[in-house]
Design an enzyme around this catalytic site. Structure first.
Site, short mmCIF file in Angstrom:
data_model
loop_
_atom_site.label_atom_id
_atom_site.label_comp_id
_atom_site.label_asym_id
_atom_site.label_seq_id
_atom_site.Cartn_x
_atom_site.Cartn_y
_atom_site.Cartn_z
N ARG A 3 -20.03 -24.28 -20.53
CA ARG A 3 -18.63 -24.33 -20.97
C ARG A 3 -18.54 -25.02 -22.32
O ARG A 3 -19.22 -26.01 -22.57
CB ARG A 3 -17.78 -25.12 -19.97
CG ARG A 3 -17.60 -24.41 -18.65
CD ARG A 3 -16.70 -25.22 -17.73
NE ARG A 3 -17.16 -25.13 -16.37
CZ ARG A 3 -17.06 -26.08 -15.46
NH1 ARG A 3 -16.47 -27.22 -15.77
NH2 ARG A 3 -17.52 -25.91 -14.25
N ARG A 60 -14.15 -30.47 0.91
CA ARG A 60 -13.88 -30.65 -0.51
C ARG A 60 -12.90 -29.57 -0.96
O ARG A 60 -13.11 -28.38 -0.71
CB ARG A 60 -15.17 -30.49 -1.31
CG ARG A 60 -14.90 -30.62 -2.78
CD ARG A 60 -16.04 -30.11 -3.59
NE ARG A 60 -15.73 -30.26 -5.00
CZ ARG A 60 -16.18 -29.44 -5.93
NH1 ARG A 60 -16.97 -28.44 -5.61
NH2 ARG A 60 -15.86 -29.63 -7.17
N GLU A 110 -21.01 -37.56 -3.75
CA GLU A 110 -19.67 -37.06 -3.43
C GLU A 110 -19.52 -36.81 -1.93
O GLU A 110 -18.45 -37.03 -1.36
CB GLU A 110 -19.39 -35.78 -4.23
CG GLU A 110 -19.19 -36.10 -5.70
CD GLU A 110 -19.37 -34.91 -6.62
OE1 GLU A 110 -18.36 -34.38 -7.09
OE2 GLU A 110 -20.52 -34.53 -6.87
N ASN A 118 -18.25 -27.86 1.70
CA ASN A 118 -17.80 -27.47 0.37
C ASN A 118 -17.89 -25.95 0.31
O ASN A 118 -18.96 -25.38 0.12
CB ASN A 118 -18.70 -28.14 -0.67
CG ASN A 118 -18.29 -27.82 -2.10
OD1 ASN A 118 -17.36 -27.04 -2.33
ND2 ASN A 118 -18.98 -28.41 -3.04
N HIS A 167 -13.65 -33.89 -10.91
CA HIS A 167 -14.76 -34.83 -10.63
C HIS A 167 -14.24 -36.17 -10.12
O HIS A 167 -14.93 -37.19 -10.21
CB HIS A 167 -15.60 -35.13 -11.89
CG HIS A 167 -16.42 -33.99 -12.39
ND1 HIS A 167 -16.63 -33.77 -13.73
CD2 HIS A 167 -17.08 -32.99 -11.74
CE1 HIS A 167 -17.40 -32.70 -13.88
NE2 HIS A 167 -17.68 -32.20 -12.69
#
Ligand code: ADP
Length: 400
Positions: free
Chosen positions: A238, A88, A384, A11, A177
């Protein structure tokens, strides 16, 4: 005898590379680690394997040098050899509805998608290009955060904007996601004892970023994030949804520039903003709430109310409700968030078992509803890296 297959999952960020070595026959990673502050004098490589953690300074290293330093570690841990590398990639646009083998053509397509994810895709590409140089003889596969949501119908992915913005500029809802929503929903369906055909599940991935997803027949049919990961839920820093006129309002009344507004909405809002700047970390907020901190109390309240509203909205996309899944750092650990959220979803018939809910923290997973007639409620740890490894193996099996 079937040979164990091993995938290195990468990643890549702009100044970091996270990695994990996954064997197809065991759930936990064999080796995990992080190369960070790449391109600076403080660059470091940290890794954990065999129960021990180690660290090495790699001053001034870029992505390629970090991976070259990593190579002997990975080769030692993967005695018997690597089968391939899974990368990823945040944004696959409309081009990628599943994982793909990395070739000059698919690399060019990922590069062409960069305007949709200007911070993430170029950083992912840095990691990919460095890994292809360091591991030239291995097959490389890209797995996209957006791919799972490519099954959304137009009524869920289109914004009510003039058509040319979609047709010519790709302005639509993509969702993120996806790898996590797919992994935990498949786990929940398998463990539920219920059929996948005709099924309907809601999923809440609650980490620093947070999103909900509606999954019908095992496929994503709606999700709370949109063109970018800012849309939807309250997150660590956020804002999630705000009035779309907020940009204009701040520009007119405070004279703020676009970068200032971007920073506000992405880095200074969410739990951090609501708690009066106390923290973006749910653990800190829960503690402060217990001590009577008004900002922390409000932050938890808004987080859970907005999450419940989003899940109720997502239920419109489902034929029926088989269950709800909580995952991500908050979903897997915060009994308080789960309790406050489910309490506001009683019209969907969801009912918690308080003792089971309290038990499912720090790695403990399982069912936390109080039994039929409530739809099932699950806490499932996301993984993941494992999903990326499994997708990589599936692509390699299909295109040897
Ligand atoms: P990321 O999106 O960066 O992968 P994680 O999935 O690790 O993030 O989630 C991080 C969030 O999980 C933080 O808000 C953290 O406070 C929260 N979290 C982790 N452990 C707990 C806990 N025991 N109780 C409440 N929240 C927790």
């Amino acid at each position: 005898m079937t040979r164990t297959r091993q995938i290195l999952v990468i990643n890549g960020g702009s100044s970091s590379i996270k990695f994990a070595l996954i064997r197809d026959d065991q759930p936990e990673a064999v080796l995990t680690g992080l190369a960070e502050r790449l391109g600076t004098a403080e660059a470091r490589l940290r890794w954990t394997g065999n129960g021990s953690t180690a660290e090495q300074a790699i001053a001034g290293a870029d992505h390629a040098r970090a991976l070259a330093t990593l190579l002997p570690l990975v080769e030692a841990a993967a005695a018997g050899g690597l089968t391939g590398i899974g990368h990823r990639v945040v944004h696959g646009g409309e081009r990628f509805s599943g994982a793909c083998r990395l070739t000059p053509e698919t690399l060019a397509a990922i590069r062409a998608t960069s305007p949709l994810a200007p911070l993430h895709n170029p950083a992912n590409l840095l990691g990919i290009e460095a890994a292809m140089a360091v591991f030239p003889s291995l097959p490389h596969v890209a797995v996209f955060d957006t791919a799972f949501h490519q099954t959304l119908p137009a009524r869920a992915y289109r914004y009510a904007l003039p058509e040319f913005l979609y047709q010519e500029h790709g302005v639509r809802r993509y969702g993120f996601h996806g790898t996590s929503h797919r992994y935990v929903s498949q786990q929940a369906i398998a463990r539920s004892g219920l059929a996948e055909a005709g099924s309907g599940w809601l999923c809440a991935h609650l980490g620093n970023g947070a999103s909900t997803c509606a999954i019908a027949d095992g496929r994503s049919v709606d999700t709370s994030m949109g063109l970018t990961p800012l849309e939807g839920l309250v997150m660590g820093t956020r804002s999630g949804d705000v009035d779309p006129n907020l940009h204009g309002h701040l520009a007119r009344t405070l004279g703020w520039s676009l970068p200032e507004i971007d920073r506000l909405l992405n880095h200074e809002s969410g739990l951090l903003g609501l708690s009066g700047g106390l923290s973006n970390d749910m653990r800190t907020l829960e503690q402060a709430r217990a001590d009577g901190h008004a900002g922390a109390t409000l932050a938890v309240e808004v987080f859970c109310y907005r999450l419940a509203k989003s899940l109720a909205a997502m239920s419109c996309a489902l034929p029926r409700l088989d269950g709800l899944i909580f995952t991500g750092g908050i979903g897997e650990n915060s009994a308080l968030v789960r309790e406050r959220t489910v309490a506001q979803l009683h019209l969907l018939g969801l009912r918690l078992d308080a003792a089971a809910n309290a038990r499912c923290i720090r790695g403990e997973q399982g069912r936390i509803d109080n039994g039929s007639p409530s739809p099932q409620i699950w806490v499932i740890a996301t993984n993941e890296e494992r999903q990326i490894a499994l997708d990589t193996l599936a692509v390699l099996a299909a295109t040897p």
